[in-house]
Design a protein around this motif. Sequence first.
Motif, PDB file in Angstrom:
ATOM      1  N   GLY A  85      69.303  38.698  10.436  1.00 61.34           N
ATOM      2  CA  GLY A  85      69.879  39.633  11.309  1.00 61.34           C
ATOM      3  C   GLY A  85      69.759  41.108  10.691  1.00 61.34           C
ATOM      4  N   SER A  86      69.237  41.434   9.475  1.00 62.20           N
ATOM      5  CA  SER A  86      69.368  42.386   8.849  1.00 62.20           C
ATOM      6  C   SER A  86      68.420  43.325   9.599  1.00 62.20           C
ATOM      7  N   ILE A  87      67.353  43.000  10.282  1.00 60.18           N
ATOM      8  CA  ILE A  87      66.359  43.631  10.973  1.00 60.18           C
ATOM      9  C   ILE A  87      66.627  43.294  12.070  1.00 60.18           C
ATOM     10  N   ASP A  88      66.778  43.901  13.290  1.00 67.51           N
ATOM     11  CA  ASP A  88      67.076  43.537  14.793  1.00 67.51           C
ATOM     12  C   ASP A  88      65.903  44.019  15.661  1.00 67.51           C
ATOM     13  N   VAL A  89      64.560  44.119  15.189  1.00 70.79           N
ATOM     14  CA  VAL A  89      63.386  44.289  15.874  1.00 70.79           C
ATOM     15  C   VAL A  89      62.234  43.136  15.594  1.00 70.79           C
ATOM     16  N   PRO A  90      61.551  42.912  16.670  1.00 68.73           N
ATOM     17  CA  PRO A  90      60.675  41.826  16.376  1.00 68.73           C
ATOM     18  C   PRO A  90      59.817  42.137  15.068  1.00 68.73           C
ATOM     19  N   VAL A  91      59.449  41.190  14.508  1.00 63.65           N
ATOM     20  CA  VAL A  91      58.580  40.993  13.270  1.00 63.65           C
ATOM     21  C   VAL A  91      57.202  40.168  13.509  1.00 63.65           C
ATOM     22  N   VAL A  92      56.099  40.791  13.229  1.00 62.76           N
ATOM     23  CA  VAL A  92      54.817  40.317  13.503  1.00 62.76           C
ATOM     24  C   VAL A  92      54.136  39.991  12.193  1.00 62.76           C
ATOM     25  N   ALA A  93      53.659  38.837  11.860  1.00 57.66           N
ATOM     26  CA  ALA A  93      52.953  38.586  10.476  1.00 57.66           C
ATOM     27  C   ALA A  93      51.415  38.531  10.951  1.00 57.66           C
ATOM     28  N   GLY A  94      50.739  39.583  10.582  1.00 54.92           N
ATOM     29  CA  GLY A  94      49.373  39.543  10.704  1.00 54.92           C
ATOM     30  C   GLY A  94      48.508  38.965   9.469  1.00 54.92           C
ATOM     31  N   ILE A  95      47.745  37.864   9.692  1.00 54.55           N
ATOM     32  CA  ILE A  95      47.148  36.972   8.656  1.00 54.55           C
ATOM     33  C   ILE A  95      45.723  37.097   8.880  1.00 54.55           C
ATOM     34  N   THR A  96      45.072  37.429   7.689  1.00 54.40           N
ATOM     35  CA  THR A  96      43.454  37.689   7.643  1.00 54.40           C
ATOM     36  C   THR A  96      42.969  36.717   6.732  1.00 54.40           C
ATOM     37  N   ASP A  97      43.705  35.834   6.192  1.00 53.94           N
ATOM     38  CA  ASP A  97      43.026  34.533   5.227  1.00 53.94           C
ATOM     39  C   ASP A  97      43.116  33.436   6.054  1.00 53.94           C
ATOM     40  N   LEU A  98      42.076  32.659   5.702  1.00 53.67           N
ATOM     41  CA  LEU A  98      41.941  31.127   6.360  1.00 53.67           C
ATOM     42  C   LEU A  98      42.857  30.131   5.743  1.00 53.67           C
ATOM     43  N   ALA A  99      43.398  30.398   4.705  1.00 50.43           N
ATOM     44  CA  ALA A  99      44.091  29.363   3.793  1.00 50.43           C
ATOM     45  C   ALA A  99      45.117  30.051   2.975  1.00 50.43           C
ATOM     46  N   PRO A 101      58.945  31.555   8.166  1.00 54.18           N
ATOM     47  CA  PRO A 101      59.639  31.171   9.416  1.00 54.18           C
ATOM     48  C   PRO A 101      60.512  32.248  10.420  1.00 54.18           C
ATOM     49  N   GLY A 102      60.879  33.339   9.721  1.00 54.12           N
ATOM     50  CA  GLY A 102      61.573  34.345  10.044  1.00 54.12           C
ATOM     51  C   GLY A 102      60.882  35.449  11.349  1.00 54.12           C
ATOM     52  N   ALA A 103      59.517  35.356  11.233  1.00 56.45           N
ATOM     53  CA  ALA A 103      58.723  36.186  12.056  1.00 56.45           C
ATOM     54  C   ALA A 103      58.751  35.530  13.483  1.00 56.45           C
ATOM     55  N   ASP A 104      58.432  36.747  14.318  1.00 54.49           N
ATOM     56  CA  ASP A 104      58.898  36.235  15.723  1.00 54.49           C
ATOM     57  C   ASP A 104      57.386  36.095  16.364  1.00 54.49           C
ATOM     58  N   LEU A 105      56.306  36.443  15.731  1.00 55.82           N
ATOM     59  CA  LEU A 105      55.135  36.225  16.019  1.00 55.82           C
ATOM     60  C   LEU A 105      54.208  36.203  14.921  1.00 55.82           C
ATOM     61  N   HIS A 106      52.873  35.154  14.786  1.00 56.45           N
ATOM     62  CA  HIS A 106      52.055  35.138  13.789  1.00 56.45           C
ATOM     63  C   HIS A 106      50.742  35.519  14.508  1.00 56.45           C
ATOM     64  N   LEU A 107      50.002  36.535  14.247  1.00 54.78           N
ATOM     65  CA  LEU A 107      48.582  36.579  14.681  1.00 54.78           C
ATOM     66  C   LEU A 107      47.671  36.095  13.423  1.00 54.78           C
ATOM     67  N   ILE A 108      46.763  35.379  13.887  1.00 53.59           N
ATOM     68  CA  ILE A 108      45.648  34.603  12.979  1.00 53.59           C
ATOM     69  C   ILE A 108      44.144  35.000  13.433  1.00 53.59           C
ATOM     70  N   THR A 109      43.531  34.868  12.416  1.00 52.71           N
ATOM     71  CA  THR A 109      42.012  35.037  13.004  1.00 52.71           C
ATOM     72  C   THR A 109      41.061  34.004  12.801  1.00 52.71           C
ATOM     73  N   ILE A 131      54.399  25.765   7.210  1.00 55.09           N
ATOM     74  CA  ILE A 131      55.061  26.701   6.397  1.00 55.09           C
ATOM     75  C   ILE A 131      56.092  27.487   7.147  1.00 55.09           C
ATOM     76  N   ALA A 132      55.858  27.631   8.448  1.00 50.36           N
ATOM     77  CA  ALA A 132      56.706  28.445   9.207  1.00 50.36           C
ATOM     78  C   ALA A 132      57.475  27.777  10.254  1.00 50.36           C
ATOM     79  N   GLY A 133      57.112  26.367  10.177  1.00 57.30           N
ATOM     80  CA  GLY A 133      57.661  25.526  11.257  1.00 57.30           C
ATOM     81  C   GLY A 133      56.724  25.130  12.483  1.00 57.30           C
ATOM     82  N   ASP A 134      56.948  23.901  13.060  1.00 57.36           N
ATOM     83  CA  ASP A 134      56.427  23.642  14.307  1.00 57.36           C
ATOM     84  C   ASP A 134      56.604  24.289  15.580  1.00 57.36           C
ATOM     85  N   ASN A 135      57.834  25.373  15.507  1.00 56.07           N
ATOM     86  CA  ASN A 135      57.899  25.978  16.575  1.00 56.07           C
ATOM     87  C   ASN A 135      57.648  27.645  16.494  1.00 56.07           C
ATOM     88  N   ALA A 136      56.829  27.545  15.221  1.00 56.73           N
ATOM     89  CA  ALA A 136      56.427  29.213  15.101  1.00 56.73           C
ATOM     90  C   ALA A 136      55.510  29.418  16.158  1.00 56.73           C
TER      91      ALA A 136
END
Length: 366
Positions: free
Chosen positions: A127-141, A149-157, A168-173
């Motif tokens: 709760g130290s950051i109160d706006v959505p966090v998006v993880a942009g991922i450009t690696d395959l592995a 787990p704390g990211a609101d959304l993961h964007l993958i390529t 890593i982030a959980g089944d509900n990511a």
Amino acid sequence: MRPRVLILTASVGEGHDLPARTLAAQLRLERPGADVVIEDCLPAMGRAVAAVSAGAPSIVFYRFQWLWDLGFWFFARCGPTRRLTQFMLTRLATPGVLRLVASVDPAVIVSVYPNVTEVLGRLRATGSIDVPVVAGITDLAALHYWATPGADLHLITHAESIPELQQIAGDNAVVQVVHGLTAPEFLEPREKAKARSALGLPPTGKVVLVSGGGWGVGDVEGAAAAALEVEEVVRVVCLCGRNEDLRRHLLQRFGSNPRVRVEGFTTQMPDWLAAGDALVHSTGGLTVLEAIMLGCPAISYGWGRGHVRMNNRAYRRFGLADVVAHRRELQAALTRVLERPRERPDEFSALPSAASCVLALVDGGA
């Protein structure tokens, strides 16, 4: 609305800065007037973090490559030491990251640099950051730090990354495969003849691209020599990135050979990949993805260290690229891939854009 989006990158190679710039351009295109702020996160994370993240690679990548393997094992592969370093990273970086976020006051934060993604995820979870966090991922592995787990959304390529990400982030990511972390030109069909004409390449015969990535690392010289041994290859193009020492060395070695062309940093990768019949690339990541998008067969060779080693295993497992460990095997691999018909996949253009996913978070929280 005039949403403010903060994109955090790190100037340690084009693999982070380029997705940041590309996403920013896509956001402004899809939401004219959007206030997009790109920040290098390393100064905010502190001198110690910057020294390890930016200073060390400039030495280790070229002179002590075995240290990259050791460091990757310590920081990412070994569970106890990984948890310790993640804790220490968060503790050291939190004050500066929070100050940076507060100074920008964004509606959403997107990170395309794994070290700060890890910190942001933990701060979001507490709760130290109160706006959505998006993880942009450009690696395959090798997705530790990329996923959290704390990211609101993961964007993958790559859709193939989902199982590892969920471990890593959980089944509900929340995960979405997107385009927009690569330049839009890679989504467009490009004619080989026009690309070769624009680049001054021979209209017929095989062209092999040898790339050391933005850092210009790996056995670029050996790969070029192996490509010259393939009879039907009329041109070998060495892409040296920002490594001027490598460019000068290759000019000395191959400067008198009319079949070899040596290039520094380029912004014409869509044309090069459209013109080429094969890519030999050392560092995986976005360049291999870009080759796949344009149907240029890719071989990963020349620098299988740390996270690249993990990506190479995934390339093999999913059949996305050939992987060659030794120079003596490269000529045969090139002969094989040069015989394949060029196939440009259609599924990338059907993916949602990264910008649309980010803006949906903004609109949902408005």
